[in-house]
Design a protein around this motif. Structure first.
Motif, PDB file in Angstrom:
ATOM      1  N   CYS A  58      65.841  39.017  13.179  1.00 51.37           N
ATOM      2  CA  CYS A  58      65.530  40.119  14.090  1.00 51.37           C
ATOM      3  C   CYS A  58      65.315  39.662  15.522  1.00 51.37           C
ATOM      4  O   CYS A  58      65.459  40.456  16.453  1.00 51.37           O
ATOM      5  N   VAL A  59      64.917  38.395  15.719  1.00 55.27           N
ATOM      6  CA  VAL A  59      64.508  37.928  17.037  1.00 55.27           C
ATOM      7  C   VAL A  59      65.211  36.609  17.348  1.00 55.27           C
ATOM      8  O   VAL A  59      65.354  35.750  16.468  1.00 55.27           O
ATOM      9  N   ARG A  60      65.631  36.434  18.611  1.00 59.21           N
ATOM     10  CA  ARG A  60      66.257  35.178  19.017  1.00 59.21           C
ATOM     11  C   ARG A  60      65.310  34.000  18.806  1.00 59.21           C
ATOM     12  O   ARG A  60      64.091  34.124  18.932  1.00 59.21           O
ATOM     13  N   ALA A  61      65.900  32.828  18.544  1.00 60.42           N
ATOM     14  CA  ALA A  61      65.103  31.654  18.195  1.00 60.42           C
ATOM     15  C   ALA A  61      64.144  31.252  19.314  1.00 60.42           C
ATOM     16  O   ALA A  61      62.990  30.917  19.071  1.00 60.42           O
ATOM     17  N   ASP A  62      64.628  31.271  20.588  1.00 65.35           N
ATOM     18  CA  ASP A  62      63.761  30.836  21.673  1.00 65.35           C
ATOM     19  C   ASP A  62      62.598  31.799  21.882  1.00 65.35           C
ATOM     20  O   ASP A  62      61.469  31.390  22.170  1.00 65.35           O
ATOM     21  N   LEU A  63      62.864  33.096  21.702  1.00 60.21           N
ATOM     22  CA  LEU A  63      61.790  34.073  21.856  1.00 60.21           C
ATOM     23  C   LEU A  63      60.841  34.038  20.661  1.00 60.21           C
ATOM     24  O   LEU A  63      59.646  34.313  20.798  1.00 60.21           O
ATOM     25  N   LEU A  64      61.388  33.691  19.506  1.00 61.35           N
ATOM     26  CA  LEU A  64      60.521  33.572  18.344  1.00 61.35           C
ATOM     27  C   LEU A  64      59.528  32.432  18.542  1.00 61.35           C
ATOM     28  O   LEU A  64      58.357  32.523  18.153  1.00 61.35           O
ATOM     29  N   ASP A  69      55.040  35.534  27.928  1.00 63.50           N
ATOM     30  CA  ASP A  69      55.452  34.859  29.158  1.00 63.50           C
ATOM     31  C   ASP A  69      54.442  33.780  29.514  1.00 63.50           C
ATOM     32  O   ASP A  69      53.274  34.076  29.754  1.00 63.50           O
ATOM     33  N   PRO A  70      54.841  32.494  29.527  1.00 63.08           N
ATOM     34  CA  PRO A  70      53.878  31.420  29.800  1.00 63.08           C
ATOM     35  C   PRO A  70      53.408  31.386  31.241  1.00 63.08           C
ATOM     36  O   PRO A  70      52.392  30.785  31.551  1.00 63.08           O
ATOM     37  N   GLN A  71      54.141  32.029  32.168  1.00 60.55           N
ATOM     38  CA  GLN A  71      53.757  32.020  33.580  1.00 60.55           C
ATOM     39  C   GLN A  71      53.839  33.442  34.141  1.00 60.55           C
ATOM     40  O   GLN A  71      54.756  33.785  34.888  1.00 60.55           O
ATOM     41  N   TYR A  97      52.798  30.380  12.284  1.00 64.44           N
ATOM     42  CA  TYR A  97      52.598  29.646  13.532  1.00 64.44           C
ATOM     43  C   TYR A  97      51.157  29.170  13.683  1.00 64.44           C
ATOM     44  O   TYR A  97      50.904  28.136  14.300  1.00 64.44           O
ATOM     45  N   ARG A  98      50.209  29.897  13.139  1.00 65.44           N
ATOM     46  CA  ARG A  98      48.815  29.457  13.224  1.00 65.44           C
ATOM     47  C   ARG A  98      48.530  28.262  12.320  1.00 65.44           C
ATOM     48  O   ARG A  98      47.578  27.519  12.548  1.00 65.44           O
ATOM     49  N   GLU A  99      49.331  28.086  11.295  1.00 76.00           N
ATOM     50  CA  GLU A  99      49.096  27.028  10.314  1.00 76.00           C
ATOM     51  C   GLU A  99      50.097  25.891  10.438  1.00 76.00           C
ATOM     52  O   GLU A  99      50.475  25.268   9.449  1.00 76.00           O
ATOM     53  N   GLU A 145      53.773  30.928  20.333  1.00 72.94           N
ATOM     54  CA  GLU A 145      52.717  30.611  21.297  1.00 72.94           C
ATOM     55  C   GLU A 145      51.682  31.727  21.343  1.00 72.94           C
ATOM     56  O   GLU A 145      50.477  31.475  21.422  1.00 72.94           O
ATOM     57  N   PHE A 146      52.165  32.957  21.294  1.00 76.29           N
ATOM     58  CA  PHE A 146      51.236  34.092  21.252  1.00 76.29           C
ATOM     59  C   PHE A 146      50.387  34.044  19.983  1.00 76.29           C
ATOM     60  O   PHE A 146      49.170  34.249  20.025  1.00 76.29           O
ATOM     61  N   ALA A 147      51.023  33.769  18.850  1.00 70.36           N
ATOM     62  CA  ALA A 147      50.291  33.734  17.580  1.00 70.36           C
ATOM     63  C   ALA A 147      49.224  32.649  17.597  1.00 70.36           C
ATOM     64  O   ALA A 147      48.082  32.872  17.183  1.00 70.36           O
TER      65      ALA A 147
END
Length: 386
Positions: A184-190, A117-119, A154-156, A195-197
């Motif tokens: 397994c995961v929706r695109a927007d949540l992926l 969650d960004p906020q 995502y880190r690279e 962002e977490f990664a």
């Protein structure tokens, strides 16, 4: 997971260019290897243990283990697969020692929404440990063979070829695992997981922390210890000789100290309840940094002006007194309001965490005191002051 060989990648060329020097005890050369490899190694550890601080501890241990055993490596081309396997073994050992499994995950999308969650609201900002637990569960929700790949992807910069190189896989294998994760995961949540990664990737402070640890770790070749070398310059009677003899050791010492202060502050700020607490935490970290600089500078000055043992002992005791006071008195005072809020929400859990923190603090204090005194004695003896 297989470690397919990818010939002559830029990373392998960098490792090959510095490995011989590192095996001979060159810490700077090994530090460049660490900087190049820290992303895949921490990602491998994180995919297994699902805990960001623990993953960085495991990665640091893996780099130190590889450093101490470099002379046993017969084929330089095997360094990256060897380091990856060391990391996986250490991460699995960590899980076995912890003796608990993550809870079954029912809804991966909900977990990613919570952890990325960004906020976050006031409760999310307060409960940093809870958010870390949710992050652990969302990693668990991913397919087993996709966790390393997805974190590193995502880190690279979302380059499958780069991931393939870093993990020793084919580009096709990486793309297949990414495809499984996307199913397994929706695109927007992926993307929010991305962002977490990215946010959990190790900073330059990680390399500095490993470099500081190398200073006291047993090297692959016989070299003098940093603290011993620093205090052994007592016979030098010109400032130029003092600086030349100790600059490298002091630089590594300061790098390690500032890395530890920075990483500790970053962790504490995540759960700050208001601006007053944030300011107090930053002020505490600044004072600790200044104390570290003052201690290093005092060793230089003492080595230049005095040949005895009294002043080095006094300087060390004063510095250790400051460290103990900051960690056992000042920091608990700053965090008292946060701890009170946690106790209101979860009295049993808060009491358990405070007890564990006190035990860890005392263990760290005793170990730190023993290492500090031991290093001081070694330095004084090697310099002829004792």
């Amino acid at each position: 997971m297989s470690d397919a060989h990818v010939a002559a990648s830029p990373l392998e060329q960098l490792v090959a260019g510095h490995l011989d020097a590192a095996a001979g005890g060159d810490r700077d050369a090994y530090g460049r290897i660490v900087a190049a490899c820290q992303n895949p190694i921490t990602a491998i550890a994180l995919a297994i243990v699902r805990d960001v601080p623990a993953s960085e501890d495991i990665a640091q241990e893996a780099f130190l283990s590889a450093w101490q055993n470099l002379r046993r490596l017969q084929n330089p081309a095997s360094f990256l697969p060897w380091l990856r396997q060391i990391t996986r073994n250490l991460a699995r050992d960590h899980l076995r020692a912890r003796r608990r499994r993550p809870r079954e995950v029912e809804d991966a999308d909900a977990l990613i929404e919570s952890a990325a969650d960004p906020q976050p609201g006031p409760l999310g900002r307060l409960a940093g440990s809870e958010r870390e637990a949710v992050a652990a569960e969302l990693i668990s929700a991913l397919p087993d063979d996709s966790r390393e790949v997805l974190l590193l992807y995502y880190r690279e910069g979302q380059s499958s070829q780069q991931v393939a190189t870093l993990l020793g896989l084919s580009d096709a294998a990486v793309r297949k695992r990414l495809s499984r994760a996307r199913q397994c995961v929706r695109a927007d949540l992926l993307e929010r997981f991305g962002e977490f990664a990215r946010g959990s990737a190790p900073s330059v402070g990680f390399t500095a922390m490993v470099a500081g640890a190398l200073a006291v770790a047993s090297p692959p070749a016989a070299t003098a210890s940093v603290l011993g070398g620093t205090l052994a310059i007592g016979g030098a009677k010109t400032l130029g000789k003092v600086v030349a003899g100790s600059a490298g050791g002091l630089g590594l010492g300061l790098a390690g100290a500032f890395a530890g202060i920075y990483l500790g502050l970053r962790s504490q700020l995540k759960g700050a309840i208001d601006e007053a607490e944030r300011v107090a935490l930053v002020r505490n970290a600044v004072v600790s940094g200044l104390a570290s600089v003052g201690f290093m500078a005092s060793l230089l000055l003492i080595a230049w002006l005095d040949d005895g043992w009294v002043l080095p002992v006094l300087a060390t005791l004063v510095f250790m007194g400051i460290v103990f006071h900051k960690s056992m008195v000042v920091l608990p005072r700053i965090l008292a309001r946060r701890h009170a809020l946690e106790a209101q929400r979860d009295p049993v859990g808060a009491a358990r965490r405070r007890r564990r923190e006190r035990i860890n603090c005392w263990i760290g204090g005793i170990v730190g005191f023993g290492c500090g005194v031991g290093g001081l004695i070694v330095g004084l003896v090697s310099s002829g002051r004792l």
